[in-house]
Every structure is written in C-alpha cells, then in structure tokens.
Design a protein around this motif. Sequence first.
Motif, short mmCIF file in Angstrom:
data_model
loop_
_atom_site.label_atom_id
_atom_site.label_comp_id
_atom_site.label_asym_id
_atom_site.label_seq_id
_atom_site.Cartn_x
_atom_site.Cartn_y
_atom_site.Cartn_z
N MET A 80 0.85 -1.18 0.00
CA MET A 80 0.00 0.00 0.00
C MET A 80 0.89 1.23 0.00
SD MET A 80 -3.10 -1.35 0.23
CE MET A 80 -4.18 -0.01 0.57
N PHE A 81 0.59 2.16 -0.86
CA PHE A 81 1.31 3.43 -0.85
C PHE A 81 0.93 4.19 0.42
CE2 PHE A 81 2.79 4.56 -5.36
CZ PHE A 81 3.20 3.26 -5.60
N VAL A 82 1.82 4.99 0.92
CA VAL A 82 1.63 5.68 2.20
C VAL A 82 0.40 6.59 2.19
CG1 VAL A 82 3.13 7.66 1.70
CG2 VAL A 82 2.84 6.88 4.06
N ASN A 83 0.00 7.08 1.03
CA ASN A 83 -1.16 7.98 0.99
C ASN A 83 -2.45 7.28 1.43
OD1 ASN A 83 0.45 10.03 0.23
ND2 ASN A 83 -0.20 10.08 -1.90
N TYR A 84 -2.51 5.96 1.30
CA TYR A 84 -3.68 5.25 1.83
C TYR A 84 -3.73 5.39 3.35
CZ TYR A 84 -4.50 3.01 -2.68
OH TYR A 84 -4.78 2.78 -4.00
N GLN A 85 -2.60 5.20 4.01
CA GLN A 85 -2.55 5.33 5.47
C GLN A 85 -2.83 6.76 5.90
OE1 GLN A 85 -2.12 2.87 7.94
NE2 GLN A 85 -2.82 4.56 9.20
N LEU A 86 -2.26 7.72 5.20
CA LEU A 86 -2.48 9.13 5.55
C LEU A 86 -3.96 9.48 5.44
CD1 LEU A 86 0.62 10.73 3.80
CD2 LEU A 86 0.32 10.24 6.25
N GLY A 87 -4.62 8.97 4.40
CA GLY A 87 -6.06 9.21 4.25
C GLY A 87 -6.87 8.56 5.36
N LEU A 88 -6.48 7.34 5.74
CA LEU A 88 -7.18 6.67 6.84
C LEU A 88 -6.97 7.40 8.16
CD1 LEU A 88 -6.64 2.89 6.08
CD2 LEU A 88 -8.80 4.14 6.11
N ASP A 89 -5.77 7.87 8.39
CA ASP A 89 -5.51 8.66 9.61
C ASP A 89 -6.46 9.85 9.69
OD1 ASP A 89 -3.45 6.99 10.41
OD2 ASP A 89 -1.87 8.31 9.66
N ARG A 90 -6.72 10.45 8.56
CA ARG A 90 -7.57 11.64 8.51
C ARG A 90 -9.06 11.29 8.60
NH1 ARG A 90 -6.48 13.21 3.45
NH2 ARG A 90 -8.31 12.10 2.76
N ASP A 91 -9.49 10.21 7.92
CA ASP A 91 -10.92 9.96 7.73
C ASP A 91 -11.51 8.85 8.59
OD1 ASP A 91 -10.82 11.91 5.75
OD2 ASP A 91 -10.43 10.45 4.16
N SER A 92 -10.69 8.06 9.22
CA SER A 92 -11.19 6.91 9.98
C SER A 92 -12.03 7.36 11.18
CB SER A 92 -10.02 6.07 10.48
OG SER A 92 -10.48 5.02 11.31
N PRO A 93 -13.10 6.62 11.50
CA PRO A 93 -13.88 6.94 12.68
C PRO A 93 -13.22 6.44 13.97
CG PRO A 93 -14.86 5.07 11.56
CD PRO A 93 -13.71 5.54 10.71
N PHE A 94 -12.11 5.75 13.85
CA PHE A 94 -11.42 5.19 15.01
C PHE A 94 -10.20 6.04 15.37
CE2 PHE A 94 -13.44 1.57 12.90
CZ PHE A 94 -14.25 1.13 13.93
N PHE A 95 -9.81 5.97 16.62
CA PHE A 95 -8.66 6.72 17.10
C PHE A 95 -7.39 6.29 16.38
CE2 PHE A 95 -5.18 7.32 20.22
CZ PHE A 95 -5.18 8.70 20.24
N ARG A 96 -7.22 4.97 16.21
CA ARG A 96 -6.05 4.43 15.49
C ARG A 96 -6.52 3.47 14.41
NH1 ARG A 96 -3.69 4.18 20.83
NH2 ARG A 96 -1.99 5.67 20.93
N THR A 97 -5.95 3.60 13.24
CA THR A 97 -6.22 2.70 12.12
C THR A 97 -4.90 2.39 11.44
OG1 THR A 97 -8.40 3.68 11.79
CG2 THR A 97 -7.51 2.39 9.97
N PHE A 98 -4.65 1.12 11.17
CA PHE A 98 -3.39 0.70 10.56
C PHE A 98 -3.65 0.04 9.22
CE2 PHE A 98 -2.74 0.60 15.14
CZ PHE A 98 -1.57 1.32 15.27
N THR A 99 -2.76 0.27 8.30
CA THR A 99 -2.79 -0.40 7.00
C THR A 99 -1.73 -1.48 7.00
OG1 THR A 99 -3.45 1.66 5.91
CG2 THR A 99 -2.54 -0.06 4.52
#
Length: 77
Positions: free
Chosen positions: A1-20
């Motif tokens: 996964m390219f890092v931008n997927y994780q950066l987007g999840l960090d921003r948009d996830s309804p959870f405090f922590r989300t990992f790719t």
Amino acid sequence: MFVNYQLGLDRDSPFFRTFTFGYCNGCIGYVPTEDAFSEGGYEVSGAFRHYGTLMIKPESEQLIKTTTLAMQGDLRQ
C-alpha cells in the motif's frame, strides 16, 4: 500500500487508530494511488511482472477508500 492510503485513513477513519497492513492474506505487490499511475515508475509499470499477477487500475484507489471507510462505519456501529 502506498503511504497515501494510510495518511487518508488517519484523517478519515472513525477510530482513534487505524493501521494499513501490506503483504498479508497471501497478497504481494504494490497498491499504487491513482496519481502514481500517471507518474509511472517501477511500482506501476514493472513490479507486477515479478509477481505473476495483474496490477490494479487507477480507479481502484477510490474503490479501496470508499469500501474501507464503509466497512469501518459498519464496525463502528
């Protein structure tokens, strides 16, 4: 996964922590973003030849993001 997927999840996830997680469930290879396809390079143009699989398409980024956020929303309920 390219890092931008994780950066987007960090921003948009309804959870405090989300990992790719990459390289799991028997899948190997790169998952480029839509922008990466226009830039080209090894991850988009060459790597798949070594994996024996087809690459995803530029449209896959939006599908991955939409589906991931929908699944997170379902889990949150």
